[in-house]
Design a protein around this motif. Structure first.
Motif, PDB file in Angstrom:
ATOM      1  N   GLN A   1       1.054  -1.655   0.240  1.00 17.49           N
ATOM      2  CA  GLN A   1       0.044   0.035  -0.063  1.00 17.49           C
ATOM      3  C   GLN A   1       1.187   1.493  -0.070  1.00 17.49           C
ATOM      4  O   GLN A   1       1.650   1.363   0.195  1.00 17.49           O
TER       5      GLN A   1
ATOM      6  N   ASN B   1       0.462   5.905   0.473  1.00 16.63           N
ATOM      7  CA  ASN B   1      -0.869   6.448   0.381  1.00 16.63           C
ATOM      8  C   ASN B   1      -0.126   8.064  -0.474  1.00 16.63           C
ATOM      9  O   ASN B   1       0.865   8.336  -0.087  1.00 16.63           O
ATOM     10  N   GLY B   2      -1.036   8.372  -1.408  1.00 16.99           N
ATOM     11  CA  GLY B   2      -0.739   9.283  -1.911  1.00 16.99           C
ATOM     12  C   GLY B   2      -0.775  10.663  -1.786  1.00 16.99           C
ATOM     13  O   GLY B   2      -1.380  10.980  -0.070  1.00 16.99           O
TER      14      GLY B   2
ATOM     15  N   THR C   1      -2.184  12.856  -1.605  1.00 18.75           N
ATOM     16  CA  THR C   1      -4.337  13.624  -1.383  1.00 18.75           C
ATOM     17  C   THR C   1      -4.940  12.304  -0.469  1.00 18.75           C
ATOM     18  O   THR C   1      -6.034  12.292  -0.673  1.00 18.75           O
ATOM     19  N   ARG C   2      -3.832  11.406  -0.228  1.00 16.95           N
ATOM     20  CA  ARG C   2      -4.598  10.663   0.714  1.00 16.95           C
ATOM     21  C   ARG C   2      -5.016   9.421   0.069  1.00 16.95           C
ATOM     22  O   ARG C   2      -5.597   8.896   0.736  1.00 16.95           O
ATOM     23  N   ASP C   3      -4.368   9.627  -1.460  1.00 17.50           N
ATOM     24  CA  ASP C   3      -5.987   8.495  -1.960  1.00 17.50           C
ATOM     25  C   ASP C   3      -4.803   7.171  -1.351  1.00 17.50           C
ATOM     26  O   ASP C   3      -3.636   7.380  -1.396  1.00 17.50           O
ATOM     27  N   ILE C   4      -5.178   5.806  -1.715  1.00 24.61           N
ATOM     28  CA  ILE C   4      -4.878   4.863  -1.873  1.00 24.61           C
ATOM     29  C   ILE C   4      -4.036   3.351  -2.678  1.00 24.61           C
ATOM     30  O   ILE C   4      -5.369   3.034  -3.281  1.00 24.61           O
ATOM     31  N   ASN C   5      -3.026   3.569  -2.666  1.00 25.17           N
ATOM     32  CA  ASN C   5      -2.527   2.659  -4.302  1.00 25.17           C
ATOM     33  C   ASN C   5      -1.345   1.250  -3.957  1.00 25.17           C
ATOM     34  O   ASN C   5      -1.070   1.448  -2.682  1.00 25.17           O
ATOM     35  N   TYR C   6      -1.420   1.071  -4.816  1.00 26.15           N
ATOM     36  CA  TYR C   6      -0.206   0.024  -4.439  1.00 26.15           C
ATOM     37  C   TYR C   6       0.589  -0.346  -5.860  1.00 26.15           C
ATOM     38  O   TYR C   6      -0.092   0.428  -6.795  1.00 26.15           O
TER      39      TYR C   6
END
Length: 423
Positions: free
Chosen positions: A233, A235-236, A238-243
């Protein structure tokens, strides 16, 4: 009194090798010249570690330009730029400029108060040094001018580009589509095809395209094991979650931390070049890191690093970017060269010219093996209108008899002629 270079040193390493966490082993400093030893002894050029006070000041100010440039372009997404490529392009432009235009360009890149010939000698050394600094790492710097065949470069400028910047000059027919292929082919050739093109089509009205290319290919001194790379994981901004594909290694690295960020340095090859990663602390953001960085904190960063056992996780990633630099460079202190009514490139070529566009394409690939990165920075020169001369002030008082005539301006034929005597 102008500052002068007495010794030629390697600015590129000051920009790239910010390396340097046990309380018993720190990066060693040479207090006599302000430089830090980053390479194996067998790879050190005896003249490489000698940096005069004037040169050190130039390094710091050029680093500040790099930080300012990044602050202007970073945005909220992934980004990559090559400040050194921009510096090379602007230093070449400075040689074709005069007056305020030259002063602004040199001040922006940190060369204010320096003699331009000695600045050129400094950049010439960087190019020579790049070829031999690290046998396990590739760093190529190349310069090129595609010149509209209708124009001719000033002899001194052409000589400087050839001698100090190892730049090739090629006269091309800008009405022929093959010129586009040639310019883009040069970009591809000098970046190992990482930047396959820089323009869509040559502008027939352009006077010249000035280009700099930088290509870097470095293998980690200690590579990551691909079997340890896992999807994790991320954390981008803008608090978006990517993998992402997260590389993992537990080993000795130079490390430091403060109230804003922690930093780790990963060396390439024999240690001449390195990547320093600055990670915001909890509650801090990338913007906080960039605000905390300036030329002085950048210079002292590696001096605070100690060798530690670091459990390191770093994403495997590729980022590429195309960026218009015209407005950015103008805001950073060099607006005159983009203004057709103010630009003075009288030492560049025949005709009045200005920089109508400046852009950069850059790409970076970070993997378990190491890092490949490339950038091409381009300036397009175009003709201005003839600079208007300040009209001479005269008196013309028709207070006595005079003659007049009316002519055909195309043929010069007199259509009417007369005189006036007051009656």
């Amino acid at each position: 009194m102008k500052k002068t270079f007495k010794n030629i040193a390697m600015m590129a390493l000051a920009l790239l090798a910010l390396s340097a966490c046990s309380s018993t082993k720190k990066i060693s400093d040479d207090k006599s010249n302000g430089m830090t030893s980053m390479t194996n002894e067998d790879d050190i050029d005896p003249g490489f570690m000698v940096l005069s006070d004037a040169q050190y000041d130039l390094v710091k100010r050029n680093n500040q330009f790099a930080l300012n440039l990044f602050s202007e372009v970073k945005g909220v997404g992934s980004s990559v730029i090559s400040p050194m490529s921009v510096t090379y392009l602007m230093s070449m432009l400075a040689n074709g400029a005069e007056g305020v235009t030259r002063e602004e360009i040199m001040a922006a890149i940190g060369a204010k108060d320096f003699d331009i010939d000695e600045m050129n000698a400094f950049y010439a050394y960087l190019m020579r040094r790049a070829k031999t600094a690290d046998k396990q790492t590739t760093l190529n710097i190349a310069n090129y001018i595609a010149l509209n065949k209708e124009f001719k470069l000033k002899k001194k400028f052409a000589s400087t580009i050839a001698d100090s910047y190892q730049g090739s000059v090629e006269a091309l027919d800008f009405n022929d589509s093959k010129s586009t292929t040639r310019i883009n082919g040069w970009c591809s050739e000098h970046t190992d095809n990482m930047i396959p093109s820089i323009i869509d089509q040559v502008n027939p009205s352009a006077v010249a395209y000035i280009l700099n290319a930088i290509y870097f290919n470095g293998t980690w001194t200690d590579k990551f094991d691909k079997s340890n790379t896992k999807k994790e994981q991320f954390n981008g901004f803008t608090r978006d979650i990517n993998y992402v594909d997260m590389m993992h290694r537990n080993a000795k690295y130079y490390y430091t931390s403060n109230d804003v960020y922690s930093a780790v340095t990963l060396p390439y090859g024999s240690g001449t070049y390195s990547m320093t990663v600055l990670l915001p602390n909890d509650g801090k953001f990338v913007t906080d890191v960039t605000k905390a960085l300036n030329a002085d904190t950048l210079a002292s960063l590696r001096r605070n690093m100690e060798e530690c056992i670091v459990d390191l996780k770093l994403p495997r990633f590729t980022t590429e970017m195309k960026l218009s630099l015209k407005d950015i460079v103008a805001r950073l202190g060099a607006p005159a060269m983009f203004d057709a009514s103010r630009a003075d490139f009288s030492s560049f070529a025949n005709g009045n010219v200005y920089v109508s566009e400046m852009l950069q394409k850059a790409k970076i690939e970070v993997s378990e093996e190491g890092t490949k990165a490339a950038a091409v920075t381009m300036g397009m020169m175009k003709l201005t209108a003839m600079r208007p001369q300040e009209p001479r002030r005269v008196d013309f008082h028709c207070d006595h008899p005079f003659v007049y005539l009316i002519q055909d301006n195309y043929t010069g034929a007199i259509l009417f002629m007369g005189q006036f005597t007051g009656k």
